[in-house]
Design a protein around this motif. Structure first.
Motif, PDB file in Angstrom:
ATOM      1  N   THR A  73       0.830  -1.207   0.000  1.00 37.69           N
ATOM      2  CA  THR A  73       0.000   0.000   0.000  1.00 37.69           C
ATOM      3  C   THR A  73       0.863   1.255   0.000  1.00 37.69           C
ATOM      4  O   THR A  73       0.532   2.259  -0.661  1.00 37.69           O
ATOM      5  CB  THR A  73      -0.931  -0.005   1.225  1.00 37.69           C
ATOM      6  OG1 THR A  73      -1.794  -1.147   1.140  1.00 37.69           O
ATOM      7  CG2 THR A  73      -1.781   1.255   1.270  1.00 37.69           C
ATOM      8  N   MET A  74       1.977   1.230   0.734  1.00 35.16           N
ATOM      9  CA  MET A  74       2.903   2.368   0.703  1.00 35.16           C
ATOM     10  C   MET A  74       3.356   2.641  -0.731  1.00 35.16           C
ATOM     11  O   MET A  74       3.392   3.796  -1.179  1.00 35.16           O
ATOM     12  CB  MET A  74       4.115   2.084   1.587  1.00 35.16           C
ATOM     13  CG  MET A  74       3.848   2.079   3.075  1.00 35.16           C
ATOM     14  SD  MET A  74       5.342   1.659   4.017  1.00 35.16           S
ATOM     15  CE  MET A  74       6.433   2.985   3.511  1.00 35.16           C
ATOM     16  N   ILE A  75       3.691   1.586  -1.436  1.00 31.49           N
ATOM     17  CA  ILE A  75       4.122   1.740  -2.831  1.00 31.49           C
ATOM     18  C   ILE A  75       2.952   2.199  -3.692  1.00 31.49           C
ATOM     19  O   ILE A  75       3.116   3.022  -4.597  1.00 31.49           O
ATOM     20  CB  ILE A  75       4.715   0.410  -3.345  1.00 31.49           C
ATOM     21  CG1 ILE A  75       5.934   0.015  -2.505  1.00 31.49           C
ATOM     22  CG2 ILE A  75       5.094   0.524  -4.814  1.00 31.49           C
ATOM     23  CD1 ILE A  75       6.506  -1.355  -2.842  1.00 31.49           C
ATOM     24  N   GLY A  76       1.755   1.685  -3.386  1.00 26.08           N
ATOM     25  CA  GLY A  76       0.575   2.080  -4.155  1.00 26.08           C
ATOM     26  C   GLY A  76       0.256   3.554  -4.038  1.00 26.08           C
ATOM     27  O   GLY A  76      -0.072   4.213  -5.029  1.00 26.08           O
ATOM     28  N   TYR A  77       0.344   4.113  -2.826  1.00 22.32           N
ATOM     29  CA  TYR A  77       0.090   5.544  -2.655  1.00 22.32           C
ATOM     30  C   TYR A  77       1.178   6.375  -3.333  1.00 22.32           C
ATOM     31  O   TYR A  77       0.905   7.456  -3.873  1.00 22.32           O
ATOM     32  CB  TYR A  77      -0.003   5.899  -1.172  1.00 22.32           C
ATOM     33  CG  TYR A  77      -1.376   5.671  -0.585  1.00 22.32           C
ATOM     34  CD1 TYR A  77      -2.457   6.454  -0.977  1.00 22.32           C
ATOM     35  CD2 TYR A  77      -1.599   4.677   0.355  1.00 22.32           C
ATOM     36  CE1 TYR A  77      -3.723   6.254  -0.448  1.00 22.32           C
ATOM     37  CE2 TYR A  77      -2.861   4.457   0.893  1.00 22.32           C
ATOM     38  CZ  TYR A  77      -3.923   5.251   0.483  1.00 22.32           C
ATOM     39  OH  TYR A  77      -5.173   5.039   1.001  1.00 22.32           O
ATOM     40  N   TYR A  78       2.411   5.881  -3.290  1.00 19.95           N
ATOM     41  CA  TYR A  78       3.497   6.560  -4.001  1.00 19.95           C
ATOM     42  C   TYR A  78       3.151   6.674  -5.486  1.00 19.95           C
ATOM     43  O   TYR A  78       3.267   7.751  -6.091  1.00 19.95           O
ATOM     44  CB  TYR A  78       4.799   5.786  -3.804  1.00 19.95           C
ATOM     45  CG  TYR A  78       5.839   6.004  -4.878  1.00 19.95           C
ATOM     46  CD1 TYR A  78       6.691   7.102  -4.840  1.00 19.95           C
ATOM     47  CD2 TYR A  78       5.957   5.112  -5.954  1.00 19.95           C
ATOM     48  CE1 TYR A  78       7.635   7.308  -5.833  1.00 19.95           C
ATOM     49  CE2 TYR A  78       6.897   5.310  -6.948  1.00 19.95           C
ATOM     50  CZ  TYR A  78       7.733   6.411  -6.890  1.00 19.95           C
ATOM     51  OH  TYR A  78       8.665   6.614  -7.879  1.00 19.95           O
ATOM     52  N   TYR A  79       2.714   5.568  -6.082  1.00 28.91           N
ATOM     53  CA  TYR A  79       2.399   5.594  -7.511  1.00 28.91           C
ATOM     54  C   TYR A  79       1.162   6.443  -7.806  1.00 28.91           C
ATOM     55  O   TYR A  79       1.061   7.036  -8.893  1.00 28.91           O
ATOM     56  CB  TYR A  79       2.228   4.176  -8.037  1.00 28.91           C
ATOM     57  CG  TYR A  79       3.537   3.534  -8.427  1.00 28.91           C
ATOM     58  CD1 TYR A  79       4.341   4.098  -9.415  1.00 28.91           C
ATOM     59  CD2 TYR A  79       3.982   2.369  -7.802  1.00 28.91           C
ATOM     60  CE1 TYR A  79       5.552   3.521  -9.769  1.00 28.91           C
ATOM     61  CE2 TYR A  79       5.195   1.787  -8.153  1.00 28.91           C
ATOM     62  CZ  TYR A  79       5.972   2.371  -9.133  1.00 28.91           C
ATOM     63  OH  TYR A  79       7.179   1.807  -9.485  1.00 28.91           O
ATOM     64  N   ALA A  80       0.226   6.518  -6.875  1.00 29.26           N
ATOM     65  CA  ALA A  80      -0.953   7.357  -7.094  1.00 29.26           C
ATOM     66  C   ALA A  80      -0.564   8.832  -7.189  1.00 29.26           C
ATOM     67  O   ALA A  80      -1.058   9.573  -8.056  1.00 29.26           O
ATOM     68  CB  ALA A  80      -1.962   7.144  -5.974  1.00 29.26           C
ATOM     69  N   ASP A  81       0.333   9.264  -6.304  1.00 33.42           N
ATOM     70  CA  ASP A  81       0.791  10.662  -6.360  1.00 33.42           C
ATOM     71  C   ASP A  81       1.503  10.944  -7.680  1.00 33.42           C
ATOM     72  O   ASP A  81       1.298  11.993  -8.310  1.00 33.42           O
ATOM     73  CB  ASP A  81       1.735  10.954  -5.194  1.00 33.42           C
ATOM     74  CG  ASP A  81       1.005  11.043  -3.859  1.00 33.42           C
ATOM     75  OD1 ASP A  81      -0.214  11.277  -3.878  1.00 33.42           O
ATOM     76  OD2 ASP A  81       1.652  10.876  -2.808  1.00 33.42           O
ATOM     77  N   HIS A  82       2.330  10.013  -8.120  1.00 31.47           N
ATOM     78  CA  HIS A  82       3.062  10.220  -9.367  1.00 31.47           C
ATOM     79  C   HIS A  82       2.140  10.127 -10.570  1.00 31.47           C
ATOM     80  O   HIS A  82       2.348  10.829 -11.576  1.00 31.47           O
ATOM     81  CB  HIS A  82       4.206   9.210  -9.480  1.00 31.47           C
ATOM     82  CG  HIS A  82       5.424   9.600  -8.706  1.00 31.47           C
ATOM     83  ND1 HIS A  82       6.558  10.130  -9.294  1.00 31.47           N
ATOM     84  CD2 HIS A  82       5.683   9.573  -7.372  1.00 31.47           C
ATOM     85  CE1 HIS A  82       7.458  10.396  -8.368  1.00 31.47           C
ATOM     86  NE2 HIS A  82       6.950  10.061  -7.186  1.00 31.47           N
TER      87      HIS A  82
END
Length: 652
Positions: free
Chosen positions: A543-552
């Motif tokens: 999920t941490m990686i998922g939110y990172y990709y959402a911002d990008h």
């Protein structure tokens, strides 16, 4: 302790809790500090001890030193401020009170809003004093002082408020390498340091390497009817000169080529034997055919010819193992996938694949193999001149690092947006380190490099020996986490929601997190882990990686112009950075941007200008008090932020 904002009128308590949440998020996960600093500075905090803690955190971060409760406690002690902030226990309470660092930006905005309100209250008092004393001053002077007072609220000092960036790569979060298994995260961090590149590139290519290694043999079942195949499309946009090739070599090319050679060596005797046997069968079939032709009336001879021909036709010679390709056409991708059990990767430090998909060689876009390769669909190719090819379940991995301009071109390619190809990619657009790189960085530790290569090789060998894909389930707690993600995502997709501009991409967001979790699980436990369910902690890391990709994703969609929200305004901002002049009319601007795929009409230009006004980049002049007789009113004229006049391109 849990920090929960109170309802009601307890504003001071809510502000204190918001400030504590900001500090706790920064101490828990330092990679959110750039996102937080985009909204707050030292003056944003009301509580004096929070000011001291934030000063210590930002100083530690700016010096490139570790940031956590222990290091900040030590720094405050050295500075003589530890007792002033309540001791080390208070810092640990800040961390313990934050369930996730992902909300740091949200609470930072709360703190910034409160600071702005305090400034407004002070300005109101000042305005009241000016009004009271105005009878002793010239009215023009009073109005000018009042305007200066209002402009002083969060301004750059030249009468313009600080503009809100449409895209700001410097404030996008960095890839959370801490969410990766230790052996993967250590390698990503080591390569990023050795090459002086953003960790985003090494982190994304680590995911691509894992996706390639499992070869479509891992799937995750969230619930009945919802199964995700663990292969990914990742794309990191970086300009030339960012040492992308070195990162690709270390993270994917060298370790995968090495294991390819090992597999080829292992299969070499079998391939030679099979080729020999195939040659014997072919010759036997030809001899039986000739014999049957001479003895057409002999049913045994005819049947033997048929049997021999069928046996020769059905005999398969193993292909030399191949895990990935670089410059390939869609047709070659289909052939490679058919030869290797449906699994293949396309890995390149450039973005030529987009032009190839769009029909660079054939003149006709061919998206099907890439769409089905991501979803695990069946592919059947019928050809007139060669044998047909059939793939039961395609598993394609893509890892690219094109120049940012390639993404903008991709957004305009036929079908890329409409058919959902772009929505399948995990995009990142990190800030380049060019200009601030160390001249003599530490190399990747040999132990880290060897362990990474060994683990990747082990995954590849295990997948290669596995004939069927394994479906891994989730623990009940992990399943609950995924359902929480679904609930959290839904309001963001609504009209006016945070992710409305990336709707097609965001609809696949939870599934992407599940795929990442499957890869993290196998990376942590090896292929024996496919018999155990995925834990909630692994979902949290994904999920941490998922939110990172959402911002990008939001930034990339805006950059590509695919976002109807800010894409046109971003293109106009770039044009204005080169051409803006005080007092330009909307008509002048419309003439200047003609020929672009967006901003074709005067209405689109006006809409983009309205958005730039909202973000503080443009200011419409007051219309003349006397209007022309008859005809249309004059086009509005605009002044522009000094940063545009300085030629920053609006990306400062």
């Amino acid at each position: 302790m849990s920090l929960i904002l109170k309802r009601g009128n307890d504003n001071d308590a809510n502000l204190r809790l918001a400030e504590q949440s900001v500090l706790g998020a920064a101490l828990m996960q330092p990679n959110v500090i750039p996102e937080i600093t985009a909204h707050v500075n030292t003056g944003s905090f009301q509580n004096p001890r929070h000011i001291l803690i934030w000063e210590a955190i930002t100083a530690q971060h700016d010096e490139g030193l570790p940031v956590d409760a222990l290091t900040i406690t030590a720094r405050l002690l050295d500075e003589g401020n530890l007792k002033k902030v309540g001791g080390g226990n208070y810092l640990h309470d800040l961390v313990a009170g934050v369930p996730t660092a992902a909300n740091g930006g949200y609470y930072a905005r709360k703190v910034a809003d409160a600071a702005k309100r305090r400034e407004m209250e002070a300005a109101a008092i000042r305005l009241g004093q000016l009004a009271k004393d105005g009878k002793h001053r010239d009215l023009t002077e009073v109005l000018a002082l009042s305007r200066d007072t209002l402009d002083a609220i969060g301004t750059t000092g030249d009468g313009w408020a600080d503009p809100i960036p449409l895209i700001d790569a410097a404030n996008l979060p960095a890839f959370p390498t801490s969410a990766l298994p230790t052996w993967v995260g250590d390698m990503a961090d080591g390569v990023a340091e050795a090459t002086q590149t953003p960790a985003d590139l090494a982190g994304a290519m680590a995911l691509a390497a894992l996706s390639t290694a499992v070869q479509g043999k891992i799937k995750v079942q969230v619930k009945s009817g919802w199964v995700e195949q663990c292969n990914l499309f990742v794309c990191v946009a970086l300009n030339p000169g960012n040492r992308k090739t070195g990162v690709f070599d270390a993270m994917v090319r060298y370790p995968l080529l090495e294991v390819e050679r090992d597999l080829a060596e292992e299969l070499k005797p079998r391939i030679i034997e099979s080729r020999t046997e195939a040659d014997i069968l072919t010759r036997a079939a030809e001899a039986a055919r000739i014999h049957a032709a001479k003895n057409a009336s002999d049913p045994d001879a005819v049947n033997e010819a048929k049997r021999a021909a069928l046996e020769a036709e059905q005999f398969e010679v193993p292909h030399e193992p191949k895990l990935f390709a670089d410059d390939v056409t869609p047709e070659i991708v289909k052939t490679l996938m058919a030869r290797h059990g449906g699994a293949m990767a396309v890995l390149s430090d450039e973005g030529g694949l987009f032009q190839t998909i769009a029909g660079r060689y054939s003149g006709v876009p061919d998206l099907d193999v890439f769409l089905k390769g991501h979803s695990g669909g069946m592919i059947r190719v019928e050809r007139k001149s060669s044998a047909s090819e059939h793939i039961d379940s395609a598993a394609l991995t893509i890892g690219l690092s094109p120049q940012p301009a390639v993404l903008r071109d991709a957004a305009g390619m036929p079908g890329f947006e409409e058919r959902g190809l772009l929505a399948r990619f995990l995009f990142a657009m990190p800030e380049s380190r060019v200009g601030s790189r160390k001249h003599n960085p530490d190399p990747v530790p040999g132990k880290v490099e060897r362990e990474y290569a060994r683990r990747i090789a082990a995954l590849v060998h295990s997948a290669h020996m596995t004939s069927e894909a394994t479906v891994i389930e989730l623990t009940p707690a992990a399943r609950d986490r995924v359902m929480e993600l679904e609930r959290d995502r839904e309001p963001r997709l609504a009209p006016g929601g945070e992710w409305e501009s990336i709707l097609a991409w965001a609809n696949k967001w939870t599934g992407q997190i599940v795929r990442i979790a499957g890869l993290l699980h196998i990376a942590e436990h090896g292929f024996v882990g496919r018999y155990d369910p995925i834990e909630a902690d692994t979902i949290d890391a994904a999920t941490m990686i998922g939110y990172y990709y959402a911002d990008h994703a939001r930034a990339v969609w805006d950059y590509m112009g695919a976002s109807t929200e800010t894409g046109p305004a971003k293109m106009l901002l770039e044009w204005l950075a080169r051409n803006a002049k005080p007092g330009m009319s909307s008509t002048d601007i419309h003439r200047g941007v003609r020929g672009r795929t967006v901003l074709k009409s005067a209405a689109e230009v006006r809409g983009a200008l309205d958005l730039l006004e909202d973000h503080g980049w443009a200011r419409r002049r007051l219309a003349p008090t006397t209007s022309r007789k008859g005809g249309r009113p004059p086009a509005p004229r605009y002044d522009f932020h000094p940063q545009l006049n300085a030629g920053t391109g609006g990306l400062a």
